[in-house]
Write an enzyme that holds these catalytic residues in place. Structure first.
Site, PDB file in Angstrom:
ATOM      1  CD  GLU A 126      -1.908  -2.298   1.297  1.00  0.00           C
ATOM      2  OE1 GLU A 126      -2.582  -3.142   0.871  1.00  0.00           O
ATOM      3  OE2 GLU A 126      -0.575  -2.760   1.674  1.00  0.00           O
ATOM      4  CG  HIS A 196     -11.481  -7.981   4.936  1.00  0.00           C
ATOM      5  ND1 HIS A 196     -10.655  -8.867   5.933  1.00  0.00           N
ATOM      6  CD2 HIS A 196     -10.825  -7.846   3.924  1.00  0.00           C
ATOM      7  CE1 HIS A 196      -9.704  -9.365   5.221  1.00  0.00           C
ATOM      8  NE2 HIS A 196      -9.571  -9.021   4.034  1.00  0.00           N
TER       9      HIS A 196
END
Length: 393
Positions: A126, A196
């Site tokens: 990321e 998530h």
């Protein structure tokens, strides 16, 4: 002998358990889709189900003669991305698996249409994805980065808050990375558990130099994503993934943008102001409907904040000065959640108009659970309880 407060708490717990059992019993038994599914969105009054409803919105005056197409949330995102690529030769899209269409299919077909040099996969890093985007924006490109889940943005935190947000300021406006847009699916999904399900908007709202937007529907997703891509500042677009398939609207096919930093009153009222954003709007809608049934004559105003940074203080202040009461709801934990900033600002501005303490209904101060998700999120029952408490203060 149980006290009145204890009996009320027990009653609320029984209601919550009953609600969860009904939800589980009504499932088909098949695994839910990766992005989950939110019941009740299809019948929401906040959804523009017809062409006439969609084009009547004053913010869409520029495309009032456009045709519309039935799109779900992720299709509207895809349409916005295709529009950006078609209208800006310097626009590129990248992230984990986006070249294949992405986990949620938001980029499906774009690599084939616009070429693999403009829509491409990145390594699973990321900080590398955002660092790459900052570099591209610094030399004049329009990078559109995808973080596959908002929960995984934290390795890129330094790149976003110390580089992207400060690039213009530290150069005295000689250089900027305003062309950078970062998309990230967020919020609860029904089965996402710790990694998530998170809602990290408040972490970034503390950072001058960024903008943050939280679309609630397909029309909003297309209009705000295009506005973010074309805004001269780095913008984070938070996409409630549970709405990717649940939310369906008639979306104008023409190119349009919506105003960043502007809230929307989606339901007018006179007794209480309720503020939320993203998927939480539909939870609040159901709670408001039930409260107005239980308390005849009650009239509740609902505001979709839409933009977290900058947020529309004036719209919330105007409403609270009228109603005298405010309730804020969001999925992120209570402590340090963005609702606290709203509460503080409105208390400063509207203190003499308030008829009750400002209320917040939020996620609990724990990691996001799996089997206890229904008890963690600020669901309809919790929001309804707090509405009744505020009105009876």
């Amino acid at each position: 002998m149980l006290s009145s407060a204890s009996r009320n708490a027990a009653s609320r717990l029984r209601s919550s358990v009953s609600f969860v059992k009904r939800t589980l019993a009504s499932s088909s038994g098949s695994p839910p889709p990766a992005e989950g599914f939110m019941q009740g969105v299809a019948t929401s009054k906040f959804i523009k189900a017809t062409k006439e409803q969609a084009l009547a919105h004053p913010e869409l005056a520029a495309v009032k003669n456009s045709e519309t197409q039935k799109m779900n949330y992720f299709t509207a995102v895809n349409d916005a991305l295709a529009t950006a690529l078609a209208t800006d030769d310097k626009a590129v899209i990248f992230g984990e698996d986006v070249g294949f269409g992405g986990v949620f299919r938001c980029t499906i077909g774009l690599a084939e249409k616009f070429g693999k040099d403009r829509v491409f996969n990145m390594p699973l890093t990321e900080q590398g994805i955002i660092g790459f985007g900052i570099g591209m924006a610094a030399v004049g490109h329009t990078p559109i980065a995808e973080i596959q889940f908002a929960d995984y943005v934290f390795p890129a935190f330094d790149q976003i808050v110390n580089e992207a947000a400060k690039y213009r300021y530290r150069s005295g406006n000689e250089f900027n990375v305003g062309g950078l847009t970062i998309r990230m699916p967020c919020n609860a999904v029904g089965h996402g558990a710790l990694y998530h399900s998170q809602s990290p908007e408040a972490y970034f709202a503390h950072t001058p130099g960024l903008k943050i937007v939280y679309p609630r529907s397909p029309i909003q997703a297309k209009g705000f994503l295009l506005a973010a891509i074309r805004d001269p500042n780095p913008v984070l677009v938070m996409e409630p993934k549970i709405l990717y398939r649940s939310a369906v609207e008639q979306v104008p096919v023409d190119d349009f943008v919506l105003p960043l930093g502007k809230a929307e009153v989606v339901k007018e009222g006179k007794d209480l102001t309720v503020v939320g954003w993203g998927a939480q709007l539909y939870v609040l809608e159901h709670a408001v409907q039930e409260a107005e049934k239980r308390m005849p004559g009650l009239s509740i105003e609902v505001i979709d904040l839409r933009s977290i940074l900058p947020w529309d203080r004036d719209a919330v202040e105007k409403s609270v000065n009228k109603t005298g009461r405010l309730l804020i709801a969001h999925e992120a934990p209570h402590t340090g959640g963005f609702g606290g900033e709203i509460a503080a600002a409105i208390q400063e501005r509207c203190f003499l108009k308030l008829e009750a303490p400002i209320a917040r209904v939020c996620g609990w101060d724990t990691p996001f659970p799996l089997v206890y998700e229904k008890f963690y999120v600020p669901g309809m029952i919790r929001c309804l309880d707090e509405i009744e408490r505020v009105m009876n203060y």
